[in-house]
Design a protein around this motif. Structure first.
Motif, short mmCIF file in Angstrom:
data_model
loop_
_atom_site.label_atom_id
_atom_site.label_comp_id
_atom_site.label_asym_id
_atom_site.label_seq_id
_atom_site.Cartn_x
_atom_site.Cartn_y
_atom_site.Cartn_z
N ILE A 3 48.95 -0.56 3.84
CA ILE A 3 48.98 0.06 2.63
C ILE A 3 48.52 1.58 2.85
CG2 ILE A 3 47.92 0.26 0.32
CD1 ILE A 3 47.49 -2.75 0.39
N SER A 4 47.76 1.99 3.70
CA SER A 4 47.12 3.21 4.01
C SER A 4 48.25 3.98 4.35
CB SER A 4 46.10 3.16 5.01
OG SER A 4 46.59 2.88 6.25
N ARG A 5 49.59 3.78 4.79
CA ARG A 5 50.51 4.39 5.20
C ARG A 5 51.82 4.30 4.27
NH1 ARG A 5 49.79 8.76 9.05
NH2 ARG A 5 48.01 8.66 10.05
N SER A 6 51.96 3.56 3.32
CA SER A 6 52.95 3.19 2.51
C SER A 6 52.81 3.13 0.98
CB SER A 6 53.35 1.79 2.98
OG SER A 6 52.69 0.90 2.81
N VAL A 7 51.65 3.91 0.53
CA VAL A 7 51.43 4.00 -0.77
C VAL A 7 52.57 4.96 -1.51
CG1 VAL A 7 49.17 3.55 -0.93
CG2 VAL A 7 49.80 5.84 -0.63
N ALA A 8 52.80 4.95 -2.56
CA ALA A 8 53.99 5.98 -3.54
C ALA A 8 53.23 7.34 -3.05
CB ALA A 8 54.00 5.43 -4.60
N GLY A 9 54.18 7.95 -2.67
CA GLY A 9 53.82 9.34 -2.46
C GLY A 9 53.46 9.81 -0.92
N SER A 10 53.23 8.69 -0.12
CA SER A 10 53.02 8.87 1.30
C SER A 10 54.29 8.91 1.98
CB SER A 10 52.08 7.63 1.97
OG SER A 10 51.70 7.98 3.08
N TYR A 11 54.77 9.94 1.97
CA TYR A 11 56.31 10.28 2.42
C TYR A 11 56.24 10.62 4.06
CZ TYR A 11 61.02 11.68 2.68
OH TYR A 11 62.62 11.80 3.15
N ASP A 12 55.85 9.40 4.77
CA ASP A 12 55.69 9.85 6.26
C ASP A 12 56.61 8.76 7.00
OD1 ASP A 12 54.68 11.24 8.46
OD2 ASP A 12 52.78 10.88 7.90
N VAL A 15 62.59 10.03 -4.98
CA VAL A 15 63.08 9.10 -3.98
C VAL A 15 62.21 9.03 -2.91
CG1 VAL A 15 64.87 8.88 -2.08
CG2 VAL A 15 65.56 9.23 -4.56
N CYS A 16 61.84 10.35 -2.63
CA CYS A 16 60.65 10.43 -1.33
C CYS A 16 59.34 9.55 -1.79
CB CYS A 16 60.42 11.76 -1.03
SG CYS A 16 61.75 12.79 -0.49
N VAL A 17 59.20 9.90 -2.92
CA VAL A 17 57.78 9.26 -3.48
C VAL A 17 57.71 7.86 -3.43
CG1 VAL A 17 56.12 8.94 -5.50
CG2 VAL A 17 57.02 11.32 -5.20
N PHE A 18 58.90 6.96 -3.75
CA PHE A 18 58.74 5.56 -4.02
C PHE A 18 59.58 4.78 -2.52
CE2 PHE A 18 58.60 7.07 -8.34
CZ PHE A 18 57.70 6.19 -8.65
N LEU A 19 60.08 5.75 -1.46
CA LEU A 19 60.45 5.08 -0.56
C LEU A 19 59.79 4.15 0.10
CD1 LEU A 19 63.48 5.32 0.95
CD2 LEU A 19 62.23 6.73 2.54
N ALA A 20 58.53 4.54 0.51
CA ALA A 20 57.49 3.66 1.48
C ALA A 20 57.39 2.48 0.63
CB ALA A 20 56.07 4.54 1.51
N PRO A 21 56.97 2.41 -0.51
CA PRO A 21 56.69 1.20 -1.17
C PRO A 21 57.78 0.23 -1.16
CG PRO A 21 55.87 2.85 -2.58
CD PRO A 21 56.65 3.53 -1.62
N LEU A 22 59.03 0.65 -1.40
CA LEU A 22 60.47 -0.03 -1.06
C LEU A 22 60.50 -0.69 0.26
CD1 LEU A 22 63.13 -1.03 -2.21
CD2 LEU A 22 64.08 1.22 -1.59
N PHE A 23 60.23 0.05 1.31
CA PHE A 23 60.26 -0.46 2.53
C PHE A 23 59.29 -1.44 2.96
CE2 PHE A 23 63.76 2.23 3.23
CZ PHE A 23 64.30 1.91 4.43
N ALA A 24 57.86 -1.15 2.33
CA ALA A 24 56.83 -2.28 2.33
C ALA A 24 57.62 -3.52 2.02
CB ALA A 24 55.75 -1.72 1.93
N GLY A 25 58.16 -3.68 0.97
CA GLY A 25 58.99 -4.86 0.51
C GLY A 25 59.87 -5.41 1.45
N ASN A 26 60.61 -4.46 2.20
CA ASN A 26 61.58 -4.99 3.20
C ASN A 26 60.76 -5.70 4.22
OD1 ASN A 26 63.65 -3.97 1.56
ND2 ASN A 26 63.92 -2.06 2.38
#
Length: 728
Positions: free
Chosen positions: A161-170, A118-129
């Motif tokens: 993209i630099s802050r929202s790739v899969a695994g960039s859980y920030d 969930v943490c790994v794929f959260l940032a890409p999901l929110f990039a779509g949002n």
């Protein structure tokens, strides 16, 4: 009548088909935004990247496993030894709570997935949002076509993209979505004067405050926008209702966040919003009185009110600062206003790479064609000035400045750049399409002559070949933007810092997994309560992957503690040993890239350790660590203080015996491109415990003092034996 009915049905069908195409386009953009950020998973595996994400993952696991109450009362004894840290009250929990909600919802529908995934794929999901909310925001500012272009631009812009790739859980992974949502709903509230939209904007702001400390940018940008509206004579009751209601409700909601609390009304960063709130009330009162007084009486009243308001405001601010009720600006806030402030006063802030000023090349790398389109978009917004377009002008102009001061804020510039770039692209593309495909259109559908605008006249002055050349050139620029963004996503921003990739001489890919190798060794070969000393960059990773206690980590809340570690690294081994004994250190960990060619190692960070350690001990002087010519070098001409330091010994121990290639001499540093100046290194108080395959991570065990000092050998007396003395 029949003809009109058929025409109405045709228009309805066109509207339905347009909505369907727009829905499909947004769905495709959403998928593009998500999939372009999955290169790291495809090339490596689903893992947490960088440094801060490991702390976020560790706290999320605590929240999911133990619940919200244990999370907020959690005192972490494994960090900042021997001080510890109150975690629940010193973080922005929005990211963790979002992951917990997503995890619970997935489990509710029997979709079993681990917290880590969930943490790994959260940032890409929110990039779509973020792409979807950017479409709606741009539609409110300009039109639907520009909204689609803006959604597409923000879906693949490299700086985001630099802050929202899969695994960039920030925190920024969800905060940019919240930031754009706040701006979009606030602009909608200003356009409509609706309290429903004000309340929606307050809720999104509350989520933003929970998610990221960058909410300070919002609470300062909105007052600036209100002042600009007043200066440009665009005051309205809609603006008054929107901002006044937003400020009161948003401040109350902001105070409910544990980490913020009364800072919302007691710190300098929030005072601008309060000042503009009172200014807006005074301005509204003046506008109300204006119609009831003569011009002479009104001017006298205004002078009196300005004098009274100025005196009261300045007095209140002075009393608040003098009594300590209003806290001064933080070091990071001062750094935004004065880029040299941190280096002079707070070197720990200046030492962070993302706090450095932005270079020109970074603008073109992270924005590509948007760097050229921003001025064009601002031009169109100023030409068709509205309350909404004025907001995006204020937004983009402020972020252009702040992004130049701190490279991290390129992330905040990205949505504004995409919106203004989309407005420019949409307008220019529309003009050239009409000029190319409808060059002789002089009448509208009703037969009336169409009024030619200035821009249309410009397009018509060009030859047909020039029109097509400009149109093809614009399409080509957009295609190069897509190709560059895809390359940046796959190569530049999808490499996790814990797994390194390099290319061999024949082009083959070489994977260096030294970090996880070292952290696994610590986890399996040391005691659970072992204390690890390293530079603060690696604290989150050590606690997250090794589950061991560290002295300092990336939170950097205690400068004295970090300066103590810096002093230990910069001092002689004997002095460092006393510091490590005092701090109960059992292992020391350093990062060394001289063997593998990894440039982000501790040797390249060593001068910052010297500078920060020098704030604690005046005997540590940076000049002692430089050559006679003032250069920072590890070669034969380096400063003697470097060769005597613990950091040099831990990094280069046994390295003087190694040869990286047949032609290179022993002890040749691949990063610094030189032969080290001192090879015969002897360790007295520490011993090598583990070195990874490529020498990137080196771990040393701190020796324990013997229980008692060794007994000295007996001394033979120099008195002659009586047996040899002759008798008288």
């Amino acid at each position: 009548m029949k003809e009109e009915g058929r025409r109405d049905r045709a228009e309805e069908e066109d509207d339905e088909s347009e909505r369907l195409m727009r829905f499909v386009a947004l769905a495709v953009i959403f998928l593009v935004a998500v999939t372009v950020r999955l290169f790291s998973v495809l090339k490596y595996e689903a893992m947490i990247h960088e440094f801060d994400p490991w702390f976020n993952y560790r706290t999320t696991a605590k929240l999911v496993d133990d619940g919200i109450y244990d999370f907020y009362s959690w005192f972490d004894v494994d960090v900042w030894y021997p001080l510890g840290r109150i975690v629940g009250g010193t973080i922005y929990p929005g990211l963790m709570v979002t992951s917990m909600v997503v995890s619970k919802l997935l489990h509710l529908v029997n979709f079993t997935v681990s917290t880590r995934l969930v943490c790994v794929f959260l940032a890409p999901l929110f990039a779509g949002n973020t792409s979807l909310i950017t479409y709606w925001f741009t539609k409110e500012i300009w039109n639907k076509k520009a909204g689609l272009v803006a959604a597409f631009f923000v879906s693949v812009v490299p700086s985001y993209i630099s802050r929202s790739v899969a695994g960039s859980y920030d925190n920024e992974g969800v905060a940019i979505f919240a930031l754009v949502s706040v701006f979009a709903t606030f602009v909608k509230a200003v356009k409509t004067g609706s309290m429903a939209w004000v309340f929606t904007s307050v809720l999104t702001y509350y989520y933003m405050v929970n998610a990221w400390g960058g909410y300070i940018f919002i609470i300062n940008l909105l007052p600036v926008y209100v002042v600009v509206m007043l200066v440009t004579d665009r005051y309205s009751l809609r603006l008054h209702v929107a901002y006044s209601s937003f400020y009161v409700l948003a401040t109350l909601m902001c105070m409910q966040v544990h980490f913020v609390g009364f800072q919302a009304v007691q710190t300098g960063e929030h005072m601008a919003a309060a000042a503009v709130f009172f200014l807006l009330q005074a301005y509204g009162l003046v506008e109300f009185i204006r119609g009831h007084l003569s011009p002479e009486m009104f001017s006298q009243l205004i002078m009196f009110m300005v004098l009274i308001a100025g005196t009261v405001g300045v007095s209140a601010a002075a009393i608040g600062v003098a009594t300590g009720y209003i806290a001064p600006w933080t070091g990071r806030f001062w750094t935004l206003l004065d880029p040299t402030y941190a280096k002079i006063h707070i070197p720990i802030i200046a030492s962070v790479s993302e706090h450095q000023p932005t270079t020109w090349s970074t603008y073109f790398f992270d924005l590509h064609i948007l760097a050229y389109l921003i001025p064009v978009g601002v031009y169109f917004c100023m030409k068709r000035l509205t309350d909404a377009s004025l907001f995006i002008i204020v937004y983009v102009m402020s972020t252009v400045y702040f992004s130049g001061v701190m490279v991290r804020l390129m992330l905040v510039l990205a949505p504004a750049a995409c919106i203004t770039g989309a407005i420019a692209t949409s307008e220019v593309m529309d003009g050239f399409l009409e000029a190319c495909f409808f060059p002789k259109k002089e009448k509208d559908a009703k037969g009336k002559k169409a009024k030619k605008q200035d821009d249309e006249a410009v397009y018509e002055t060009l030859s047909t070949g020039m029109k097509w050349a400009f149109l093809v050139g614009l399409v080509w620029m957009i295609l190069t933007y897509v190709m560059h963004s895809t390359w940046a996503a796959s190569e530049a921003y999808s490499s996790p810092s814990i797994v390194l990739q390099m290319r061999g001489y024949n082009g083959e890919r070489i994977i260096f997994d030294d970090f996880r190798e070292a952290y696994q060794w610590l986890r399996t070969n040391t005691d659970r309560d072992a204390k690890i000393m390293s530079w603060w960059d690696y604290g989150y990773q050590i606690t997250g992957m090794s589950n061991r206690t560290v002295l300092v980590d990336n939170n950097t809340w205690n400068n004295t503690h970090i300066a103590t570690v810096g002093k230990a690294m910069a001092s002689k081994e004997e002095v460092s040993y006393q510091i490590m004994k005092k701090m109960d250190v059992e292992f020391a960990l350093v990062i060394f890239g001289g063997m593998a060619g990894y440039s982000s190692d501790d040797i390249n960070k060593f001068l910052w350790m010297v500078r920060i350690g020098g704030t604690l001990d005046n005997d540590i002087n940076e000049a002692d660590y430089l050559s006679q010519g003032g250069d920072y070098t590890m070669g034969a001409g380096g400063g003697q203080a470097i060769f005597d330091s613990l950091m040099y010994k831990l990094c280069y121990y046994r390295f003087g015996e190694e040869r990286i290639s047949e032609k290179a001499p022993t002890g040749y540093d691949r990063v610094r491109n030189l032969e080290i100046g001192h090879k015969d290194i002897k360790l007295t108080h520490v011993e090598e415990a583990f070195t990874t395959e490529h020498w990137i991570v080196r771990i040393y065990r701190v020796k324990k003092e013997p229980n008692r000092k060794p007994t000295p050998p007996p001394v033979t007396p120099l008195i002659p034996s009586f047996a040899t003395v002759p008798k008288e």
